[in-house]
Design an enzyme around this catalytic site. Structure first.
Site, PDB file in Angstrom:
ATOM      1  N   CYS A   1      42.500  40.313  47.312  1.00 44.92           N
ATOM      2  CA  CYS A   1      41.949  39.365  48.294  1.00 44.92           C
ATOM      3  C   CYS A   1      42.956  38.257  48.618  1.00 44.92           C
ATOM      4  CB  CYS A   1      40.653  38.763  47.760  1.00 44.92           C
ATOM      5  SG  CYS A   1      39.902  37.633  48.939  1.00 44.92           S
TER       6      CYS A   1
ATOM      7  N   GLY B   1      45.395  51.431  53.908  1.00 39.87           N
ATOM      8  CA  GLY B   1      46.051  50.510  54.834  1.00 39.87           C
ATOM      9  C   GLY B   1      46.512  51.158  56.111  1.00 39.87           C
TER      10      GLY B   1
ATOM     11  N   PRO C   1      35.903  48.270  50.795  1.00 39.05           N
ATOM     12  CA  PRO C   1      35.075  47.063  50.740  1.00 39.05           C
ATOM     13  C   PRO C   1      35.542  46.105  51.824  1.00 39.05           C
ATOM     14  CG  PRO C   1      36.741  47.011  49.010  1.00 39.05           C
ATOM     15  CD  PRO C   1      36.875  48.338  49.707  1.00 39.05           C
TER      16      PRO C   1
ATOM     17  N   HIS D   1      46.464  49.035  48.572  1.00 37.40           N
ATOM     18  CA  HIS D   1      46.587  48.600  49.971  1.00 37.40           C
ATOM     19  C   HIS D   1      48.070  48.284  50.147  1.00 37.40           C
ATOM     20  CE1 HIS D   1      45.581  45.322  53.209  1.00 37.40           C
ATOM     21  NE2 HIS D   1      46.292  46.309  53.678  1.00 37.40           N
TER      22      HIS D   1
ATOM     23  N   ARG E   1      39.004  49.160  58.362  1.00 38.23           N
ATOM     24  CA  ARG E   1      38.850  48.785  59.767  1.00 38.23           C
ATOM     25  C   ARG E   1      38.814  49.998  60.677  1.00 38.23           C
ATOM     26  NH1 ARG E   1      43.906  45.437  60.190  1.00 38.23           N
ATOM     27  NH2 ARG E   1      44.483  47.200  58.854  1.00 38.23           N
TER      28      ARG E   1
HETATM   29  C1  LIG Z   1      37.121  41.425  56.974  1.00 39.14           C
HETATM   30  C2  LIG Z   1      37.708  42.080  55.753  1.00 39.14           C
HETATM   31  C3  LIG Z   1      37.088  41.919  54.532  1.00 39.14           C
HETATM   32  C4  LIG Z   1      37.628  42.516  53.369  1.00 39.14           C
HETATM   33  N1  LIG Z   1      36.968  42.370  52.160  1.00 39.14           N
HETATM   34  C5  LIG Z   1      37.466  42.990  51.052  1.00 39.14           C
HETATM   35  C6  LIG Z   1      36.786  42.903  49.795  1.00 39.14           C
HETATM   36  O1  LIG Z   1      35.694  42.310  49.665  1.00 39.14           O
HETATM   37  N2  LIG Z   1      37.368  43.523  48.727  1.00 39.14           N
HETATM   38  C7  LIG Z   1      38.551  44.200  48.818  1.00 39.14           C
HETATM   39  O2  LIG Z   1      39.030  44.739  47.826  1.00 39.14           O
HETATM   40  N3  LIG Z   1      39.190  44.316  49.998  1.00 39.14           N
HETATM   41  C8  LIG Z   1      38.674  43.733  51.102  1.00 39.14           C
HETATM   42  N4  LIG Z   1      39.321  43.882  52.305  1.00 39.14           N
HETATM   43  C9  LIG Z   1      40.507  44.757  52.395  1.00 39.14           C
HETATM   44  C10 LIG Z   1      40.095  46.179  52.786  1.00 39.14           C
HETATM   45  O3  LIG Z   1      39.319  46.777  51.772  1.00 39.14           O
HETATM   46  C11 LIG Z   1      41.352  47.069  53.031  1.00 39.14           C
HETATM   47  O4  LIG Z   1      42.130  47.068  51.862  1.00 39.14           O
HETATM   48  C12 LIG Z   1      42.189  46.576  54.205  1.00 39.14           C
HETATM   49  O5  LIG Z   1      41.372  46.261  55.323  1.00 39.14           O
HETATM   50  C13 LIG Z   1      43.235  47.611  54.617  1.00 39.14           C
HETATM   51  O6  LIG Z   1      42.638  48.834  54.962  1.00 39.14           O
HETATM   52  P1  LIG Z   1      42.365  49.269  56.492  1.00 39.14           P
HETATM   53  O7  LIG Z   1      43.688  49.161  57.202  1.00 39.14           O
HETATM   54  O8  LIG Z   1      41.838  50.664  56.388  1.00 39.14           O
HETATM   55  O9  LIG Z   1      41.368  48.287  57.052  1.00 39.14           O
HETATM   56  C14 LIG Z   1      38.812  43.285  53.455  1.00 39.14           C
HETATM   57  C15 LIG Z   1      39.432  43.442  54.713  1.00 39.14           C
HETATM   58  C16 LIG Z   1      38.899  42.861  55.855  1.00 39.14           C
HETATM   59  C17 LIG Z   1      39.588  43.073  57.187  1.00 39.14           C
END
Ligand SMILES: Cc1cc2nc3c(=O)[nH]c(=O)nc-3n(C[C@H](O)[C@H](O)[C@H](O)COP(=O)(O)O)c2cc1C
Length: 308
Positions: free
Chosen positions: A98, A200, A7, A168, A224
């Site tokens: 969050c 993460g 998300p 995460h 991301r």
């Molecule tokens: C812009 C942005 C918005 C996010 N919004 C949410 C969200 O609505 N709910 C949630 O559980 N995590 C949210 N996250 C966290 C991501 O789901 C994820 O846990 C985090 O980006 C780490 O994973 P990644 O390194 O694959 O990006 C958000 C992250 C980013 C960067």
């Protein structure tokens, strides 16, 4: 191996989910969070954040989309969870990660990681309210300021009856700074028997493998990284080569067909610029093109530039 599309509030909306799940490799999507305060939200709130509910709660390529709730009141979360499931969400995901100040100030998101008992109460209330065949999943970070409560939190989530836990692997204080501490997920696995999804800092197939080795988890969530390389899930799961810049540009052009007209024509330019910020990480060409892109304000000009 299952791969979940993370998300991402303000970034991964239903159009992005549609696009990325068409590229493939995903087994499940989680929506941007629905903020729950002291009320039962109207159906239109759920439909706005998860239009897929009108279509069997799957993306056009058939990948299920689960609604995520964020809040602190067990009973209101439970009532809204029931509504989301009645509207078709395949289970419920609860956000305890969050880091946003405004959200944490009103006791939502990662701040609840300081309160294992509240985590328990929330998950139990939601689990009791939602039909047994609908999974209740939770998404956590390793803690708020530090990792001191992470095992207690994992235990509380397990005791409350959660079916799935996404971790995460960073604290709220770590923000989004690398590294992600995947080894912590292996420690969490020792205190719980519910399935875990590791999340993460997975940017390529090598990261995914390393994360699996260090966390002891097969199942992954990517956020991301999937924006930086749209076929990342396919490179991890099916050994595909990373999408070329040319293919990526074609994808960006096809995204223009998704324009939301009620957004006064700004949707595509805004989202493409946001997307480029992630693409720059993977494609040097994106960095160069962004200089031009920044100046463009309408979709036609952007599509023309991408087609060159
Ligand atoms: C812009 C942005 C918005 C996010 N919004 C949410 C969200 O609505 N709910 C949630 O559980 N995590 C949210 N996250 C966290 C991501 O789901 C994820 O846990 C985090 O980006 C780490 O994973 P990644 O390194 O694959 O990006 C958000 C992250 C980013 C960067």
């Amino acid at each position: 191996m299952k791969i979940v599309l993370a998300p991402m509030e303000g970034v991964v909306d239903h159009l992005m989910r549609d696009m990325l799940t068409r590229v493939g490799g995903f087994d499940l999507c989680i929506t941007e969070f629905v903020r729950v305060v002291e009320q039962l939200l109207p159906a239109k709130t759920f439909y706005r954040l998860c239009p897929e509910l009108r279509n069997g709660a799957v993306t056009s390529s058939g990948v299920p989309v689960r609604v995520q709730l964020l809040g602190q009141h067990p009973q209101w979360l439970a009532e809204n969870a029931v509504r989301a499931v009645e509207l078709g969400s395949p289970g419920i995901d609860l956000n305890f990660g969050c880091p946003a100040k405004t959200v944490n100030k009103s006791r939502g998101g990662a701040v609840l990681l300081k309160e294992p008992e509240t985590l328990y109460q929330i998950i139990k209330a939601v689990r009791d309210a939602v039909p047994k065949d609908q999974p209740v999943s939770a998404k956590i970070r390793l803690g708020f300021d530090d990792t001191s409560l992470v095992l207690e939190n994992a235990d509380a989530i397990t005791q409350a009856g959660a079916d799935l836990l996404t971790v995460h692997a960073r604290t709220k204080a770590d923000g989004y700074r690398p590294p992600a501490y995947w080894e912590w997920i292996a420690k969490i696995k020792e205190v719980t028997d519910i399935p875990i999804i590791a999340n993460g800092e997975i940017w390529n197939a090598e990261d995914a493998l390393l994360c699996q080795q260090r966390s002891g988890c097969q199942n992954l969530m990517i956020g991301r990284g999937a924006l930086a390389m749209p076929n990342l899930a396919q490179t991890i799961k099916n050994n595909h080569a990373p999408m070329s810049w040319q293919q990526t540009k074609e994808l960006l052009v096809s995204y223009s067909g998704y324009e939301i007209y009620s957004d006064k024509g700004r949707y595509y330019p805004n989202r493409i610029k946001q997307w480029f910020n992630y693409l720059k990480r993977q494609y040097p060409e994106a960095e160069a093109m962004f200089v031009e892109l920044r100046k463009l304000k309408n979709a036609d000009d952007i599509v023309r530039m991408l087609a060159t």
